[in-house]
Design an enzyme around this catalytic site. Sequence first.
Site, mmCIF file in Angstrom:
data_model
loop_
_atom_site.group_PDB
_atom_site.id
_atom_site.type_symbol
_atom_site.label_atom_id
_atom_site.label_comp_id
_atom_site.label_asym_id
_atom_site.label_seq_id
_atom_site.Cartn_x
_atom_site.Cartn_y
_atom_site.Cartn_z
ATOM 1 N N HIS A 121 0.812 -1.212 0.000
ATOM 2 C CA HIS A 121 0.000 0.000 0.000
ATOM 3 C C HIS A 121 0.852 1.270 0.000
ATOM 4 O O HIS A 121 1.900 1.354 0.644
ATOM 5 C CB HIS A 121 -0.936 0.018 1.219
ATOM 6 C CG HIS A 121 -0.213 0.114 2.530
ATOM 7 N ND1 HIS A 121 0.133 1.321 3.105
ATOM 8 C CD2 HIS A 121 0.238 -0.836 3.372
ATOM 9 C CE1 HIS A 121 0.759 1.124 4.239
ATOM 10 N NE2 HIS A 121 0.841 -0.189 4.429
ATOM 11 N N HIS A 180 12.553 -1.467 -12.496
ATOM 12 C CA HIS A 180 12.325 -2.913 -12.627
ATOM 13 C C HIS A 180 12.295 -3.531 -11.232
ATOM 14 O O HIS A 180 13.296 -3.504 -10.519
ATOM 15 C CB HIS A 180 13.437 -3.550 -13.468
ATOM 16 C CG HIS A 180 13.229 -5.009 -13.738
ATOM 17 N ND1 HIS A 180 14.035 -5.707 -14.608
ATOM 18 C CD2 HIS A 180 12.327 -5.915 -13.278
ATOM 19 C CE1 HIS A 180 13.638 -6.969 -14.657
ATOM 20 N NE2 HIS A 180 12.605 -7.117 -13.858
#
Length: 205
Positions: free
Chosen positions: A129, A138
Amino acid sequence: MEETKYLYGASGHCKVIIDVLKSNNVNLKAIFDDKPKEAEIVGIPVINASKINDINNGQFIVSIGDNEIRKRIAEKIKMSFFTAIHSTAVVSENSKIEEGTVVMAGAIINFGAVVGKHCIINTGAIVEHDCKIYDYVHISPKAALAGNVTIGSGTHIGIGASIIQGINVGAGVTIGAGCVVINDVPDYAVVVGNPGNIIKYNSLI
């Protein structure tokens, strides 16, 4: 009418993106590559990138794993980009994923997370979150970001790495495989180990 879809880069990463798209019944018209090594991949034609100007419209994903190369290619393509999310990924409706980004099978992106442009959220990665991931990042397979983590542009988080809650990781950083990050990381640092330690800095380009 839905725009025609293309990939740029006929690498192994490209093959995984093809599976992501197939999981959602998205069809590709072609794959462009600077130096094609094969004429097709699973029936999709591979075309020399010099022919890209023959296209009048369409949407692209740059299917190249290297962050710097992906950025260079994305900046020279003058058409729009699309986002690919595997059908098995779990993505909160209260998250945001920007253009050109790919979310692989089994990845999780939770409430309030923001993922920038042309990122890779690889197989089984977890973005918890309220994380903020900038462009051209990446996140490797099985890497995990706890809540409220920030990842700067162009950073590579290695396979199986873990970053505890609230950490800020700078731009151009490399986090090694299996690393456990418990402190903020400055721009361009290379961090390895458990707990993570800076061993050197990436070159500025």
